[in-house]
Scaffold this active site. Structure first.
Site, PDB file in Angstrom:
ATOM      1  N   LYS A 100      11.510 -19.003 -22.899  1.00  0.00           N
ATOM      2  CA  LYS A 100      11.938 -17.921 -21.999  1.00  0.00           C
ATOM      3  C   LYS A 100      13.037 -18.455 -21.104  1.00  0.00           C
ATOM      4  O   LYS A 100      12.898 -19.531 -20.522  1.00  0.00           O
ATOM      5  CB  LYS A 100      10.739 -17.481 -21.128  1.00  0.00           C
ATOM      6  CG  LYS A 100      11.062 -16.354 -20.183  1.00  0.00           C
ATOM      7  CD  LYS A 100      10.822 -15.006 -20.825  1.00  0.00           C
ATOM      8  CE  LYS A 100      11.494 -13.875 -20.085  1.00  0.00           C
ATOM      9  NZ  LYS A 100      12.916 -13.649 -20.440  1.00  0.00           N
ATOM     10  N   LYS A 136      17.177 -21.466 -22.928  1.00  0.00           N
ATOM     11  CA  LYS A 136      18.404 -20.973 -22.297  1.00  0.00           C
ATOM     12  C   LYS A 136      19.440 -20.795 -23.393  1.00  0.00           C
ATOM     13  O   LYS A 136      19.361 -21.445 -24.430  1.00  0.00           O
ATOM     14  CB  LYS A 136      18.923 -21.977 -21.263  1.00  0.00           C
ATOM     15  CG  LYS A 136      19.872 -21.396 -20.246  1.00  0.00           C
ATOM     16  CD  LYS A 136      19.161 -20.691 -19.099  1.00  0.00           C
ATOM     17  CE  LYS A 136      20.105 -19.931 -18.217  1.00  0.00           C
ATOM     18  NZ  LYS A 136      19.435 -19.403 -17.011  1.00  0.00           N
ATOM     19  N   ASP A 176      21.771 -13.930 -17.077  1.00  0.00           N
ATOM     20  CA  ASP A 176      22.178 -15.040 -16.199  1.00  0.00           C
ATOM     21  C   ASP A 176      23.628 -14.724 -15.818  1.00  0.00           C
ATOM     22  O   ASP A 176      24.042 -13.552 -15.906  1.00  0.00           O
ATOM     23  CB  ASP A 176      22.048 -16.392 -16.926  1.00  0.00           C
ATOM     24  CG  ASP A 176      22.241 -17.591 -15.999  1.00  0.00           C
ATOM     25  OD1 ASP A 176      21.345 -17.870 -15.191  1.00  0.00           O
ATOM     26  OD2 ASP A 176      23.301 -18.245 -16.058  1.00  0.00           O
ATOM     27  N   ASN A 250      24.461 -10.727  -9.089  1.00  0.00           N
ATOM     28  CA  ASN A 250      23.091 -10.216  -9.003  1.00  0.00           C
ATOM     29  C   ASN A 250      22.275 -10.921  -7.926  1.00  0.00           C
ATOM     30  O   ASN A 250      21.660 -10.286  -7.071  1.00  0.00           O
ATOM     31  CB  ASN A 250      22.432 -10.369 -10.386  1.00  0.00           C
ATOM     32  CG  ASN A 250      20.952 -10.066 -10.350  1.00  0.00           C
ATOM     33  OD1 ASN A 250      20.141 -10.941 -10.106  1.00  0.00           O
ATOM     34  ND2 ASN A 250      20.603  -8.813 -10.557  1.00  0.00           N
ATOM     35  N   SER A 395      10.518 -11.347 -14.980  1.00  0.00           N
ATOM     36  CA  SER A 395      10.694 -11.165 -16.426  1.00  0.00           C
ATOM     37  C   SER A 395       9.339 -11.300 -17.119  1.00  0.00           C
ATOM     38  O   SER A 395       9.030 -10.563 -18.061  1.00  0.00           O
ATOM     39  CB  SER A 395      11.640 -12.225 -16.986  1.00  0.00           C
ATOM     40  OG  SER A 395      12.979 -11.843 -16.801  1.00  0.00           O
TER      41      SER A 395
HETATM   42  P1  NDP Z   1      26.399 -13.118 -11.773  1.00  0.00           P
HETATM   43  O1  NDP Z   1      27.253 -13.255 -12.962  1.00  0.00           O
HETATM   44  O2  NDP Z   1      25.813 -11.793 -11.442  1.00  0.00           O
HETATM   45  O3  NDP Z   1      27.175 -13.633 -10.470  1.00  0.00           O
HETATM   46  C1  NDP Z   1      27.664 -14.935 -10.399  1.00  0.00           C
HETATM   47  C2  NDP Z   1      28.469 -15.072  -9.113  1.00  0.00           C
HETATM   48  O4  NDP Z   1      28.808 -16.434  -8.924  1.00  0.00           O
HETATM   49  C3  NDP Z   1      29.772 -14.317  -9.140  1.00  0.00           C
HETATM   50  O5  NDP Z   1      30.109 -13.940  -7.821  1.00  0.00           O
HETATM   51  C4  NDP Z   1      30.744 -15.356  -9.692  1.00  0.00           C
HETATM   52  O6  NDP Z   1      32.104 -15.128  -9.337  1.00  0.00           O
HETATM   53  C5  NDP Z   1      30.231 -16.601  -9.013  1.00  0.00           C
HETATM   54  N1  NDP Z   1      30.546 -17.770  -9.863  1.00  0.00           N
HETATM   55  C6  NDP Z   1      30.093 -18.013 -11.117  1.00  0.00           C
HETATM   56  N2  NDP Z   1      30.596 -19.138 -11.599  1.00  0.00           N
HETATM   57  C7  NDP Z   1      31.389 -19.620 -10.627  1.00  0.00           C
HETATM   58  C8  NDP Z   1      32.201 -20.767 -10.508  1.00  0.00           C
HETATM   59  N3  NDP Z   1      32.285 -21.661 -11.507  1.00  0.00           N
HETATM   60  N4  NDP Z   1      32.866 -20.960  -9.340  1.00  0.00           N
HETATM   61  C9  NDP Z   1      32.778 -20.065  -8.326  1.00  0.00           C
HETATM   62  N5  NDP Z   1      32.027 -18.950  -8.378  1.00  0.00           N
HETATM   63  C10 NDP Z   1      31.355 -18.739  -9.506  1.00  0.00           C
HETATM   64  O7  NDP Z   1      25.252 -14.215 -11.955  1.00  0.00           O
HETATM   65  P2  NDP Z   1      23.835 -14.317 -11.248  1.00  0.00           P
HETATM   66  O8  NDP Z   1      23.906 -13.791  -9.853  1.00  0.00           O
HETATM   67  O9  NDP Z   1      22.818 -13.773 -12.172  1.00  0.00           O
HETATM   68  O10 NDP Z   1      23.621 -15.903 -11.227  1.00  0.00           O
HETATM   69  C11 NDP Z   1      24.013 -16.722 -10.113  1.00  0.00           C
HETATM   70  C12 NDP Z   1      23.233 -18.028 -10.170  1.00  0.00           C
HETATM   71  O11 NDP Z   1      21.828 -17.749 -10.104  1.00  0.00           O
HETATM   72  C13 NDP Z   1      23.419 -18.864 -11.445  1.00  0.00           C
HETATM   73  O12 NDP Z   1      23.311 -20.233 -11.107  1.00  0.00           O
HETATM   74  C14 NDP Z   1      22.210 -18.473 -12.276  1.00  0.00           C
HETATM   75  O13 NDP Z   1      21.878 -19.463 -13.225  1.00  0.00           O
HETATM   76  C15 NDP Z   1      21.159 -18.369 -11.195  1.00  0.00           C
HETATM   77  N6  NDP Z   1      19.971 -17.584 -11.539  1.00  0.00           N
HETATM   78  C16 NDP Z   1      20.076 -16.279 -11.924  1.00  0.00           C
HETATM   79  C17 NDP Z   1      18.936 -15.570 -12.228  1.00  0.00           C
HETATM   80  C18 NDP Z   1      18.976 -14.106 -12.543  1.00  0.00           C
HETATM   81  O14 NDP Z   1      17.906 -13.512 -12.610  1.00  0.00           O
HETATM   82  N7  NDP Z   1      20.122 -13.500 -12.711  1.00  0.00           N
HETATM   83  C19 NDP Z   1      17.601 -16.194 -12.224  1.00  0.00           C
HETATM   84  C20 NDP Z   1      17.599 -17.558 -11.710  1.00  0.00           C
HETATM   85  C21 NDP Z   1      18.746 -18.196 -11.411  1.00  0.00           C
HETATM   86  P3  NDP Z   1      33.118 -14.619 -10.470  1.00  0.00           P
HETATM   87  O15 NDP Z   1      32.717 -13.220 -10.749  1.00  0.00           O
HETATM   88  O16 NDP Z   1      34.473 -14.766  -9.865  1.00  0.00           O
HETATM   89  O17 NDP Z   1      32.935 -15.529 -11.660  1.00  0.00           O
END
Ligand code: NDP
Length: 463
Positions: A100, A136, A176, A250, A395
């Protein structure tokens, strides 16, 4: 301030040998090395107390993925050009349940990044108290600037290979970075067409086709619940606390929503082009604007500063060796963008500016040196694998509802999520104390997550 790095005196011979083998066998995967190193350091006292784990090479087995899939994804863009991307699924560990973990679509995706995420996921899923193994996946496809039709064609091409490897009792992917409701919809539609079955094979589904209420909110809400629990150990609440949040996707959005529910004052948001600092605080109306900007119009965060007076936008500057977002006076920080976004220098800025609560919504957003700054300063530091486990936990609740063919109310799912975050906090807190590192949520999370998986692996023999 003492900054301990990999390989320094406190590292035992066992960990040094283990890391040398990991690096030799998995070259050019620095994020994977980093994730393994942090866990291995934490597990040292466990290995001393329970030699059977070392004899059975349990950690060595957890480090080696059970199965690793890498495949070609071919699709056509709107101009009719052929495009080729690389797809991955890492099936890391299934000792306590089906694999998962999310799918990430981002140009930075490679094997080492997904292996670090899959490895972290094993411990995180174990902490949730639910029966889920770790996995993953994703692709180096960049959804930014693509039309809905291009995203759909990519997702369908990706699923054309992935479908044969996953299933509701085998491997259940989710979202993600770069994978939200839109992408899960396209992936699910293609899976259903290929398999001719309607099952809970993906989570994060739409509400009227098997999704769970609160799943979109869960990671952000969970990170805030975790911060609430950490603060409670000092008799404090989030009321009136100034909070730095990175990201605007998110996790960041729902972190801010829950912070507002609890009376806190979030002041920052970012994307890869820069960050906004809103001294007056991001309120509900401003959050609504940001959600529309990011989820519907898919615009850049600078537009927030153009819209709301008094807000400062600072563009990202690759030449700086620190992120100015982490250099504001605040009480709490919620890194919610990506890995290694807080370096040792950023961590020192945070601590120096009064931040004493860090709850990681993102996965591994802090470098090892940065983590050591937090631990040395004895702040309330909740590492991602504990603090952001609310997403995968919900989830798991979506999977339960799919199996029951029932939907729970918003209140019921939120209550269960809250209960799970409290249980994770308690497990980390008590395990850290039991192993002689009170208040250290890193060792607490790593040890508590490990023990359940390790015991299951011992029970199931050498497989
Ligand atoms: P989203 O794609 O919804 O949002 C990601 C955000 O982070 C965007 O604002 C993006 O900006 C920014 N970002 C991504 N990569 C970079 C980078 N290299 N440098 C600067 N900014 C960056 O993703 P999530 O909110 O789902 O995920 C965010 C984090 O949370 C990740 O680490 C993910 O693994 C973790 N996570 C998410 C879960 C989930 O349920 N969604 C669960 C557990 C952990 P831009 O649009 O400009 O790329």
């Amino acid at each position: 301030m003492l900054v301990k790095g990999p390989g320094e005196a406190k590292t035992s011979q066992y960990v040094k040998d283990l890391m040398a083998a990991v690096k030799a066998k998995n070259p050019a995967e620095p994020e994977f090395h980093q994730a393994v190193q942090e866990v291995a350091e934490s597990l040292d006292p466990v290995m001393q107390r329970r030699p059977e784990y070392r004899k059975a090479k349990v950690l060595e087995r957890i480090i080696e993925p059970e199965r690793l899939l890498m495949f070609r994804v071919c699709w056509q863009d709107d101009q009719g050009n052929f495009q080729v991307n690389r797809g991955f699924r890492i099936e890391m560990n299934s000792a306590i349940g089906p694999y998962k973990g999310g799918l990430r679509l981002h140009p930075s995706v490679n094997l080492g990044i997904l292996k670090f995420l899959a490895f972290e996921q094993v411990f995180k899923n174990s902490l949730t108290t639910l029966p889920m193994g770790g996995g993953k996946g994703g692709s180096d496809f960049d959804p930014k600037g693509k039309s809905d039709n291009e995203v759909m064609r990519f997702c369908q091409a990706f699923m054309n290979e992935l479908f044969r490897h996953i299933g509701p009792n085998t491997d259940v992917p989710a979202g993600d970075i770069g994978v939200g409701g839109r992408e899960i919809g396209f992936l699910f539609g293609q899976y259903k067409k290929l398999r001719n079955e309607f099952t809970g094979v993906l989570t994060g589904k739409g509400l009227n086709w098997g999704g769970s209420l609160i799943r979109p909110e869960a990671t952000g809400y969970g990170a805030v619940y975790f911060a609430q629990e950490m603060l409670a150990t000092r008799g404090e609440t989030l009321q009136g606390k100034t909070c730095l949040v990175s990201g605007s996707g998110n996790v960041a959005q729902y972190t801010i929503e829950k912070l507002l529910d609890l009376g806190a004052r979030p002041v920052t948001m970012s994307d890869s082009s820069g960050y906004i600092y809103d001294e007056q605080g991001i309120d509900r109306d401003k959050l609504k604007f940001a959600m529309d900007l990011k989820n519907v119009r898919r615009g850049r965060i600078k537009e927030y500063a153009d819209k709301f007076k008094g807000t400062v936008f600072t563009p990202a500057d690759a030449k700086l060796d620190f992120n100015p977002l982490w250099n504001h006076t605040a009480h709490c920080a919620f890194p919610s963008a990506t890995q290694n976004e807080i370096t040792a220098k950023d961590a020192m800025h945070l601590v120096g500016n009064g931040v004493y609560v860090v709850a990681e919504g993102a996965n591994m957003p802090t470098t090892i040196d940065g983590v050591n700054v937090f631990l040395d300063a004895k702040i309330l530091y909740g590492p991602g694998k504990a603090a952001n486990a609310g997403g995968v936990a919900t989830s798991g609740l979506e999977m339960s509802q799919n199996s029951l063919r029932l939907s729970w109310t918003r209140e019921e799912v939120d209550q269960r999520l809250h209960g799970i975050m409290k249980a994770i906090h308690k497990a980390c807190f008590e395990t850290a104390k039991e192993y002689g590192t009170p208040g250290n949520y890193v060792s607490g999370a790593n040890i508590a997550g490990f023990l359940k998986v390790a015991d299951a692996m011992l029970d199931q023999g050498l497989v």
